[in-house]
Design a protein around this motif. Structure first.
Motif, PDB file in Angstrom:
ATOM      1  N   ILE A  18       0.679  -0.939  -0.249  1.00 41.39           N
ATOM      2  CA  ILE A  18      -0.147  -0.315   0.021  1.00 41.39           C
ATOM      3  C   ILE A  18       0.943   1.337   0.079  1.00 41.39           C
ATOM      4  O   ILE A  18       0.406   2.379  -0.133  1.00 41.39           O
ATOM      5  CB  ILE A  18      -0.751  -0.145   1.069  1.00 41.39           C
ATOM      6  N   ASP A  19       1.989   0.657   1.053  1.00 41.28           N
ATOM      7  CA  ASP A  19       2.647   2.228   0.249  1.00 41.28           C
ATOM      8  C   ASP A  19       4.350   2.331   0.035  1.00 41.28           C
ATOM      9  O   ASP A  19       5.138   3.674   0.656  1.00 41.28           O
ATOM     10  CB  ASP A  19       2.770   3.102   1.882  1.00 41.28           C
ATOM     11  N   ILE A  20       4.641   1.665  -0.122  1.00 44.62           N
ATOM     12  CA  ILE A  20       6.579   1.609  -0.449  1.00 44.62           C
ATOM     13  C   ILE A  20       6.971   2.444  -0.948  1.00 44.62           C
ATOM     14  O   ILE A  20       8.177   3.292  -0.156  1.00 44.62           O
ATOM     15  CB  ILE A  20       7.018  -0.045  -0.851  1.00 44.62           C
ATOM     16  N   PRO A  21       6.421   2.346  -2.319  1.00 51.42           N
ATOM     17  CA  PRO A  21       7.118   3.895  -2.883  1.00 51.42           C
ATOM     18  C   PRO A  21       6.916   5.279  -2.086  1.00 51.42           C
ATOM     19  O   PRO A  21       7.221   6.453  -2.463  1.00 51.42           O
ATOM     20  CB  PRO A  21       6.226   3.779  -4.188  1.00 51.42           C
ATOM     21  N   ASP A  22       5.700   4.526  -1.591  1.00 52.39           N
ATOM     22  CA  ASP A  22       5.995   6.537  -0.063  1.00 52.39           C
ATOM     23  C   ASP A  22       6.820   6.402   1.038  1.00 52.39           C
ATOM     24  O   ASP A  22       7.224   7.363   1.576  1.00 52.39           O
ATOM     25  CB  ASP A  22       4.087   6.681  -0.289  1.00 52.39           C
ATOM     26  N   LEU A  23       6.846   5.123   1.377  1.00 54.49           N
ATOM     27  CA  LEU A  23       8.058   5.241   2.680  1.00 54.49           C
ATOM     28  C   LEU A  23       9.914   4.982   1.461  1.00 54.49           C
ATOM     29  O   LEU A  23      10.302   6.285   2.900  1.00 54.49           O
ATOM     30  CB  LEU A  23       8.156   4.372   2.974  1.00 54.49           C
ATOM     31  N   PHE A  24      10.294   4.669   0.547  1.00 53.55           N
ATOM     32  CA  PHE A  24      12.010   4.694   0.708  1.00 53.55           C
ATOM     33  C   PHE A  24      11.413   4.781  -1.548  1.00 53.55           C
ATOM     34  O   PHE A  24      10.936   5.039  -1.480  1.00 53.55           O
ATOM     35  CB  PHE A  24      11.770   3.486   0.683  1.00 53.55           C
ATOM     36  N   CYS A  25      12.769   5.873  -0.721  1.00 54.41           N
ATOM     37  CA  CYS A  25      13.614   6.227  -1.923  1.00 54.41           C
ATOM     38  C   CYS A  25      13.936   4.492  -2.265  1.00 54.41           C
ATOM     39  O   CYS A  25      14.789   3.273  -2.024  1.00 54.41           O
ATOM     40  CB  CYS A  25      14.743   6.851  -1.724  1.00 54.41           C
ATOM     41  N   GLU A  26      14.179   4.538  -3.827  1.00 51.59           N
ATOM     42  CA  GLU A  26      14.758   3.268  -5.056  1.00 51.59           C
ATOM     43  C   GLU A  26      16.682   4.008  -4.903  1.00 51.59           C
ATOM     44  O   GLU A  26      16.750   4.121  -4.421  1.00 51.59           O
ATOM     45  CB  GLU A  26      14.822   3.804  -6.817  1.00 51.59           C
ATOM     46  N   PRO A  27      16.626   2.773  -3.991  1.00 50.95           N
ATOM     47  CA  PRO A  27      18.321   2.026  -3.528  1.00 50.95           C
ATOM     48  C   PRO A  27      19.349   1.422  -5.118  1.00 50.95           C
ATOM     49  O   PRO A  27      20.274   1.551  -4.698  1.00 50.95           O
ATOM     50  CB  PRO A  27      18.342   1.050  -3.092  1.00 50.95           C
ATOM     51  N   PHE A  28      18.642   1.278  -5.778  1.00 48.87           N
ATOM     52  CA  PHE A  28      19.549   0.755  -7.048  1.00 48.87           C
ATOM     53  C   PHE A  28      19.715   1.804  -8.252  1.00 48.87           C
ATOM     54  O   PHE A  28      18.396   2.361  -8.705  1.00 48.87           O
ATOM     55  CB  PHE A  28      18.711  -0.619  -7.468  1.00 48.87           C
ATOM     56  N   PRO A  29      20.606   2.932  -8.679  1.00 45.60           N
ATOM     57  CA  PRO A  29      20.576   3.123 -10.057  1.00 45.60           C
ATOM     58  C   PRO A  29      19.727   2.720 -11.310  1.00 45.60           C
ATOM     59  O   PRO A  29      20.241   1.334 -11.475  1.00 45.60           O
ATOM     60  CB  PRO A  29      21.658   4.277  -9.855  1.00 45.60           C
ATOM     61  N   GLU A  30      19.232   3.989 -11.995  1.00 44.55           N
ATOM     62  CA  GLU A  30      18.556   4.003 -13.215  1.00 44.55           C
ATOM     63  C   GLU A  30      17.393   2.711 -14.050  1.00 44.55           C
ATOM     64  O   GLU A  30      16.878   3.101 -14.283  1.00 44.55           O
ATOM     65  CB  GLU A  30      19.703   2.878 -14.220  1.00 44.55           C
ATOM     66  N   VAL A  31      17.687   1.491 -13.054  1.00 42.16           N
ATOM     67  CA  VAL A  31      16.460   0.932 -12.617  1.00 42.16           C
ATOM     68  C   VAL A  31      15.584   0.316 -11.525  1.00 42.16           C
ATOM     69  O   VAL A  31      16.345  -0.034 -10.898  1.00 42.16           O
ATOM     70  CB  VAL A  31      16.920  -0.460 -13.405  1.00 42.16           C
ATOM     71  N   SER A  32      14.324   0.466 -11.441  1.00 42.87           N
ATOM     72  CA  SER A  32      13.585  -0.006 -10.340  1.00 42.87           C
ATOM     73  C   SER A  32      13.670  -1.393  -9.610  1.00 42.87           C
ATOM     74  O   SER A  32      14.065  -2.127 -10.321  1.00 42.87           O
ATOM     75  CB  SER A  32      12.405   1.194 -10.441  1.00 42.87           C
ATOM     76  N   TRP A  33      13.310  -0.829  -8.109  1.00 49.94           N
ATOM     77  CA  TRP A  33      13.774  -2.704  -7.262  1.00 49.94           C
ATOM     78  C   TRP A  33      11.973  -3.218  -7.564  1.00 49.94           C
ATOM     79  O   TRP A  33      11.779  -3.435  -7.212  1.00 49.94           O
ATOM     80  CB  TRP A  33      14.087  -2.422  -6.336  1.00 49.94           C
ATOM     81  N   LEU A  34      11.329  -1.776  -7.606  1.00 56.01           N
ATOM     82  CA  LEU A  34       9.669  -1.860  -7.666  1.00 56.01           C
ATOM     83  C   LEU A  34       8.823  -3.382  -9.176  1.00 56.01           C
ATOM     84  O   LEU A  34       9.265  -2.924 -10.172  1.00 56.01           O
ATOM     85  CB  LEU A  34       8.538  -0.781  -7.509  1.00 56.01           C
ATOM     86  N   LEU A  35       8.503  -4.520  -8.090  1.00 58.27           N
ATOM     87  CA  LEU A  35       8.055  -5.119  -8.809  1.00 58.27           C
ATOM     88  C   LEU A  35       6.556  -4.249  -9.930  1.00 58.27           C
ATOM     89  O   LEU A  35       6.276  -3.069  -9.634  1.00 58.27           O
ATOM     90  CB  LEU A  35       6.692  -5.959  -8.090  1.00 58.27           C
ATOM     91  N   PRO A  36       6.460  -4.589 -11.258  1.00 62.28           N
ATOM     92  CA  PRO A  36       5.500  -4.670 -12.187  1.00 62.28           C
ATOM     93  C   PRO A  36       4.323  -4.530 -11.879  1.00 62.28           C
ATOM     94  O   PRO A  36       3.806  -5.132 -11.129  1.00 62.28           O
ATOM     95  CB  PRO A  36       6.443  -4.426 -13.958  1.00 62.28           C
ATOM     96  N   LEU A  37       3.551  -3.378 -11.501  1.00 58.71           N
ATOM     97  CA  LEU A  37       1.788  -3.606 -11.242  1.00 58.71           C
ATOM     98  C   LEU A  37       1.511  -4.532 -12.416  1.00 58.71           C
ATOM     99  O   LEU A  37       0.398  -5.128 -12.352  1.00 58.71           O
ATOM    100  CB  LEU A  37       0.957  -2.305 -11.684  1.00 58.71           C
ATOM    101  N   ASP A  38       1.837  -4.903 -13.646  1.00 58.95           N
ATOM    102  CA  ASP A  38       1.686  -5.505 -14.626  1.00 58.95           C
ATOM    103  C   ASP A  38       2.277  -7.638 -14.379  1.00 58.95           C
ATOM    104  O   ASP A  38       1.767  -8.466 -14.889  1.00 58.95           O
ATOM    105  CB  ASP A  38       1.030  -5.300 -16.078  1.00 58.95           C
ATOM    106  N   PHE A  39       2.826  -7.527 -13.419  1.00 59.74           N
ATOM    107  CA  PHE A  39       3.496  -8.596 -12.971  1.00 59.74           C
ATOM    108  C   PHE A  39       2.411  -9.891 -13.013  1.00 59.74           C
ATOM    109  O   PHE A  39       1.113  -9.940 -12.535  1.00 59.74           O
ATOM    110  CB  PHE A  39       3.924  -8.757 -11.704  1.00 59.74           C
ATOM    111  N   PRO A  40       2.314 -11.023 -13.459  1.00 58.87           N
ATOM    112  CA  PRO A  40       1.028 -11.837 -13.746  1.00 58.87           C
ATOM    113  C   PRO A  40       0.544 -12.667 -12.900  1.00 58.87           C
ATOM    114  O   PRO A  40      -0.411 -13.316 -12.278  1.00 58.87           O
ATOM    115  CB  PRO A  40       1.821 -13.002 -15.001  1.00 58.87           C
ATOM    116  N   LEU A  41       1.426 -12.294 -11.148  1.00 60.67           N
ATOM    117  CA  LEU A  41       1.221 -13.379 -10.371  1.00 60.67           C
ATOM    118  C   LEU A  41       0.774 -12.245  -9.215  1.00 60.67           C
ATOM    119  O   LEU A  41       0.448 -13.320  -8.379  1.00 60.67           O
ATOM    120  CB  LEU A  41       2.497 -13.993  -9.467  1.00 60.67           C
ATOM    121  N   THR A  42       0.710 -11.380  -9.412  1.00 56.16           N
ATOM    122  CA  THR A  42       0.664 -10.159  -8.063  1.00 56.16           C
ATOM    123  C   THR A  42      -1.535 -10.432  -7.591  1.00 56.16           C
ATOM    124  O   THR A  42      -1.401 -10.278  -6.550  1.00 56.16           O
ATOM    125  CB  THR A  42       0.522  -8.419  -8.716  1.00 56.16           C
TER     126      THR A  42
END
Length: 565
Positions: free
Chosen positions: A211-235
């Protein structure tokens, strides 16, 4: 050159009168002309100076001049601050290396995550040393994440295989997907655990947003996000994953389905209620099977890193990464968890307003595992007994002490965190209504009092994350038994807290607290199993650097064994 005629001689040796007068006039005119030019030059210089002064007064100085003035001003402020310390606390030099000894990567826009570099200015202690091998491993991971992260060609190819149910025996990229689950403290601890597992197994970590991971933490890895895409098939299946799920590794072992064709993904159930089959995740022979699977999906509410240190296949690698065993979460936390700008605003504003002028900052974290919210008298008695006995806070005096405004008194700021405001109010009133025997001036603060834990409430988690981080900036810390909130604060701050023993029968325990063996969090639900002999064993007595926790006798935590230093 035209020669001058020689003057005509006059009898008697005199000079012609007209010639003599002419020569004197020329000398006088020459002198007057030179005098006039001198006056003119003086006037020009004076006008030039006046013009320069008018420009300076009208417009700000140039950058170079302003830098000199500002530097002198800062130097004066620094000298004044050191004098005003009056030997109460030695000034700490802020390390100039904003990358924390190359722990942090380059390549970020600083304004996108203010806390990544500004947090260094708020920490009073010396940063823990980072092993060169860990730095190298992190840079290798970042390169792999850039190559395999969301929406890269290799990611898209692997996702297509997942959608179609195809198993790829030689995937270019392998993944571990972390499911956002449980309270914020648990989530932070399990996310650090999942990342270390990814480092050890050359996988790419992808983070469920919850519900809130992007609003709490900055991206830790440069250039490419660590967030799982919203269209991931198992979500859509995340909420329903449990021990009985068809793709659960423990359930697959029970049905002997691991002997059949390999699957495109497996689910790892590492929640506190996991059973003996699920716990085989911590056995090397089971890891051999798991390493063949392209996608691993993990759900956990445990800091399971201590059990990774008991696995022979990871032993040498972990020793190279972390020569000092009790710095594991501290270094991973400082690398991964940077408060997002909105949360950093809560942290920095509160610190500057209430804590920055203190000579000593003491943190007290109160977590009561009780149906009733409190406050409870036995808890308050325990807090006061612990803080006074361990000289975290001074005793109060029954006699008024004369206060001399000209005398610099030592200032102690107490930061309290609790769901209830009652403990804060009573400690605050105690030190307001009574002087201290040492003459120290005690101020007590509590940022919020939410009443009860609201795991799914966005603003509640923002405040919780801010308070964990503020506690990590303290000089001395008192925490509650079993609290992952306290574990996060102590780990990020590199602090060995005094842990309040869990009360029994509504009575303050004696002793009230003890100092932790290390800054590491506790693994609350570890396995007690020897994978080789296939029998039960006390996993807190296998190696010197894995011991039972101070606050939970069956839990495991990492400590630094002195013979390994």
């Amino acid at each position: 050159m035209k020669r001058l005629k020689k003057p005509t001689a006059i009898p008697g040796g005199g000079q012609p009168a007209d010639h003599g007068v002419a020569g004197g006039s020329e000398r006088k005119c020459g002198f007057n002309l030179m005098k006039l030019m001198g006056v003119f030059l003086v006037l020009v210089m004076a006008l030039s100076v006046l013009f320069s002064v008018s420009v300076v007064l009208k417009d700000p100085p140039s950058d170079g001049l302003w830098t000199v003035v500002e530097a002198r001003h800062l130097d004066f402020k620094l000298q004044k601050a050191i004098v005003e310390e009056n030997d109460l606390a030695q000034p700490v030099e802020v390390p100039k290396d904003k990358l924390l000894g190359d722990l942090l990567p380059t390549g970020f826009e600083e304004n996108s995550c203010l806390s990544r570099y500004q947090s260094l200015l708020y920490r009073r202690g010396v940063p823990q040393k980072v092993s060169p091998y860990l730095i190298s491993k992190l840079r290798s991971y970042e390169a792999r994440h850039k190559k395999c992260g969301p929406y890269t060609n290799l990611y898209n190819k692997t996702v297509e295989d997942l959608k179609s149910g195809r198993y790829s025996s030689t995937p270019d990229c392998k993944y571990i997907v972390w499911i956002s689950f449980s309270g914020l403290g648990n989530r932070i601890l399990t996310l650090a655990s999942a990342f270390l597992y990814a480092l050890l197994t050359d996988r790419v970590l992808l983070v469920d947003r919850g519900i809130d991971i992007p609003d709490l933490f900055c991206e830790p890895f440069p250039e490419v996000s660590w967030l799982l895409p919203l269209d991931f098939p198992l979500t859509n299946e995340f909420n329903s994953f449990n021990q009985k799920s068809h793709q659960s590794y423990g359930n697959m072992l029970k049905s002997n389905s691991t002997a059949s064709a390999l699957q495109p993904y497996i689910y790892l159930h590492l929640v506190h209620d996991y059973d003996d089959q699920d716990k085989l995740f911590f056995c090397d022979q089971d890891q051999m099977y798991m390493q063949k699977i392209p996608w691993m999906v993990m759900k956990s509410d445990n800091y399971f890193i201590p059990s990774l240190f008991l696995m022979p296949s990871f032993e040498q690698e972990l020793h190279s990464l972390f020569p000092d065993k009790e710095t594991v979460f501290h270094l991973l936390g400082r690398y991964l968890f940077h408060p997002a700008n909105s949360v950093w605003g809560l942290i920095s504003r509160y610190y500057e307003a209430y804590l920055s002028e203190a000579d000593v900052i003491a943190g007290i974290q109160i977590r009561v595992f009780d149906v009733e919210p409190g406050p409870f008298k036995h808890i308050l008695d325990q807090i006061l007994s612990c803080t006074v006995r361990e000289k975290i806070l001074p005793q109060i005096s029954q006699q008024e002490r004369p206060v001399h405004p000209s005398t610099r008194q030592k200032r102690v700021a107490v930061l309290m965190t609790s769901l209830s405001p009652g403990y804060f109010e009573q400690v605050r009133d105690l030190y307001w209504e009574n002087p201290t025997v040492t003459g120290e001036m005690i101020t007590v603060f509590q940022p919020s009092h939410e009443g009860y834990q609201q795991t799914e409430k966005h603003n509640h988690n923002r405040k919780a994350w801010a308070e964990m981080y503020l506690l990590s900036l303290t000089d001395k810390l008192v925490t509650s038994s079993w609290s992952t909130f306290g574990y996060v604060a102590q780990g990020l701050g590199g602090l060995k807290p005094w842990i309040l023993y869990k009360p029994e029968n509504n009575t303050a325990p004696d002793p009230p607290c003890r100092q932790a063996m290390s800054m590491e969090p506790c693994f609350h639900a570890p396995p007690f199993y020897d994978c080789k002999s296939k029998r039960g064993v006390d996993t807190g007595a296998v190696v010197a650097h894995v011991r039972h926790c101070e606050d939970m006798s069956w839990g495991l935590k990492l400590v630094q064994h002195h013979s390994e230093m």
